[in-house]
Design a protein around this motif. Structure first.
Motif, short mmCIF file in Angstrom:
data_model
loop_
_atom_site.label_atom_id
_atom_site.label_comp_id
_atom_site.label_asym_id
_atom_site.label_seq_id
_atom_site.Cartn_x
_atom_site.Cartn_y
_atom_site.Cartn_z
N ALA A 336 69.58 -54.36 20.00
CA ALA A 336 69.34 -53.71 18.70
C ALA A 336 69.84 -52.28 18.70
N GLY A 337 69.76 -51.61 19.86
CA GLY A 337 70.22 -50.22 19.94
C GLY A 337 71.70 -50.08 19.66
N VAL A 338 72.49 -51.09 20.03
CA VAL A 338 73.93 -51.05 19.77
C VAL A 338 74.21 -51.12 18.27
N LEU A 339 73.56 -52.05 17.59
CA LEU A 339 73.77 -52.19 16.15
C LEU A 339 73.25 -50.97 15.39
N LEU A 340 72.15 -50.40 15.84
CA LEU A 340 71.62 -49.20 15.19
C LEU A 340 72.56 -48.02 15.37
N ALA A 341 73.22 -47.94 16.52
CA ALA A 341 74.19 -46.86 16.74
C ALA A 341 75.40 -47.03 15.82
N VAL A 342 75.83 -48.27 15.61
CA VAL A 342 76.95 -48.54 14.70
C VAL A 342 76.61 -48.09 13.29
N LEU A 343 75.35 -48.29 12.87
CA LEU A 343 74.91 -47.86 11.55
C LEU A 343 74.65 -46.36 11.50
N GLY A 344 74.03 -45.82 12.54
CA GLY A 344 73.55 -44.44 12.48
C GLY A 344 74.61 -43.38 12.70
N LEU A 345 75.62 -43.67 13.52
CA LEU A 345 76.62 -42.65 13.81
C LEU A 345 77.39 -42.21 12.56
N PRO A 346 77.89 -43.13 11.72
CA PRO A 346 78.54 -42.66 10.49
C PRO A 346 77.60 -41.87 9.59
N PHE A 347 76.33 -42.26 9.55
CA PHE A 347 75.36 -41.53 8.73
C PHE A 347 75.17 -40.12 9.27
N PHE A 348 75.10 -39.98 10.59
CA PHE A 348 74.97 -38.66 11.19
C PHE A 348 76.19 -37.79 10.92
N LEU A 349 77.38 -38.37 11.03
CA LEU A 349 78.61 -37.61 10.75
C LEU A 349 78.67 -37.18 9.29
N PHE A 350 78.17 -38.04 8.39
CA PHE A 350 78.12 -37.68 6.97
C PHE A 350 77.19 -36.49 6.74
N LEU A 351 76.04 -36.48 7.39
CA LEU A 351 75.10 -35.36 7.26
C LEU A 351 75.70 -34.08 7.85
N MET A 352 76.40 -34.20 8.96
CA MET A 352 77.04 -33.04 9.55
C MET A 352 78.13 -32.49 8.63
N TRP A 353 78.86 -33.38 7.96
CA TRP A 353 79.89 -32.94 7.03
C TRP A 353 79.27 -32.19 5.84
N GLN A 354 78.13 -32.67 5.37
CA GLN A 354 77.45 -31.99 4.27
C GLN A 354 77.02 -30.58 4.67
#
Length: 359
Positions: A336-354
């Motif tokens: 589950a940690g692998v799939l959560l990382a696939v979902l969470g990393l783009p979300f984190f990069l989006f927040l960093m971009w904001q």
């Protein structure tokens, strides 16, 4: 009497204009928002439906009739009973509890630091727990699993204290960046441990590091339950003070809130919840980052609904990731940690971009 009714009527009208409804007597009552309450009901209904769906799907399909027969104690199929009671039910409960704990911990951390990027995993708490447990798995393989929550709590609390001491403040982006740097350092320590260990120990540690719930058992639930309950209790009892703290330090002090004590209690609750989960199932990343943002969209920023909403979304995320990981690629199970990382990393990069202008 009429004057009192008039005052009560004016108060009720004010609550309604603000979107609240009042339940209770004249002196003791509870305020709630119908829309937020409806969102909570929907979220928990969806979570319950997802849990029931996860119970019946898998390499061995179980009918809903068999599931309800097992719940009533009348199922005579020994294989189905073993699969439901010993394999799937503890795994689903562990996914739900860990997701709720990580979601609530992330919401409390973001509120305490007033930073939408804050997450127990991003500031090194999770990695501190992982380092302590991996070291025990590799160098003390004979150690009882009942010691993992204790070791994990010691590691996570130590890392949290180090990050706070270096940053000297819970606010500002530098707090998160220092936490990320400490997380990278601890990841290097984990890699070093792997190179020094035997192949059999490395395999055990690698499966655990992936954030897999495939070995979930009733013992795991018993081990994490005390820290989880204490962590939730700390967060729930501080929600009213946390709402006042969101108005600013001066306003909170004027309302009688002790900011340092409040932050210590909420950070302690977050560390307890995170360490309890990481010491049992390993690294489930980005749940504490994503779930609070989803909860704010549905439940608003008031701390009590935000806490419950983050817990609900966290449970849904972990349950969905675990169910997809064990069914889509069966018989191979994706942690589950692998799939959560696939979902969470783009979300984190989006927040960093904001927040790129604040870097």
């Amino acid at each position: 009497m009429s004057g009192h009714k008039t005052k009560t009527g004016y108060a009720d009208a004010g609550y309604r204009r603000a979107g609240y409804r009042r339940v209770g007597g004249r002196s003791t009552f509870l305020l709630y928002r119908p829309l937020v309450l409806a969102c909570m009901i929907v979220a928990f209904v969806v979570l319950a439906a997802g849990a029931f769906a996860a119970m019946v799907i898998g390499s061995l399909s179980v009918s809903m009739e068999s599931l309800f027969s097992w719940l009533s104690g009348s199922l005579r199929d020994d294989v189905a009973s073993f699969v439901i009671g010993n394999l799937r039910l503890p795994r689903i409960l562990l996914a739900v509890i860990c997701g709720a704990a990580l979601g609530a911990a992330g919401a409390a951390m973001q509120s305490a630091t007033r930073n939408g990027l804050a997450d127990p995993g991003l500031i090194g708490v999770k990695e501190g727990t992982v380092v302590a447990v991996v070291a025990a798995l590799i160098f003390l393989p004979q150690l009882s699993p009942s010691w993992r929550p204790v070791l994990g709590l010691a590691g996570g609390a130590t890392v949290a204290a180090v990050v706070i001491a270096i940053a000297r403040s819970l606010s500002g982006l530098h707090f998160v960046l220092i936490g990320i740097g400490v997380s990278w350092l601890l990841s290097s320590c984990i890699a070093l441990f792997m190179t020094m260990a035997r192949i059999s120990d490395v395999q055990t540690a690698m499966i655990w590091l992936g954030g897999s719930l495939h070995a979930a058992s009733w013992l795991d639930l018993q081990l994490m339950l005390p820290s989880t309950l204490l962590g939730f209790a700390l967060l729930l009892t501080t929600t009213r003070s946390a709402d006042a703290a969101m108005l600013g330090d001066m306003a909170a002090t004027g309302l009688g809130v002790r900011s340092r004590l409040l932050n210590a209690a909420r950070l302690s609750g977050s560390v307890l919840l995170t360490c309890a989960c990481a010491s049992v199932v390993g690294a489930l990343g980005f749940v504490g980052l994503v779930a609070p943002h989803l909860a704010r969209l549905s439940f608003g920023s008031a701390q009590m609904p935000l806490l419950f909403g983050s817990a609900a979304f966290g449970s849904l995320l972990v349950l969905l990731a675990d169910t997809v990981g064990r069914t889509i690629f069966a018989p191979v199970q994706i942690p589950a940690g692998v799939l959560l990382a696939v979902l969470g990393l783009p979300f984190f990069l989006f927040l960093m971009w904001q927040r790129r202008d604040a870097l």
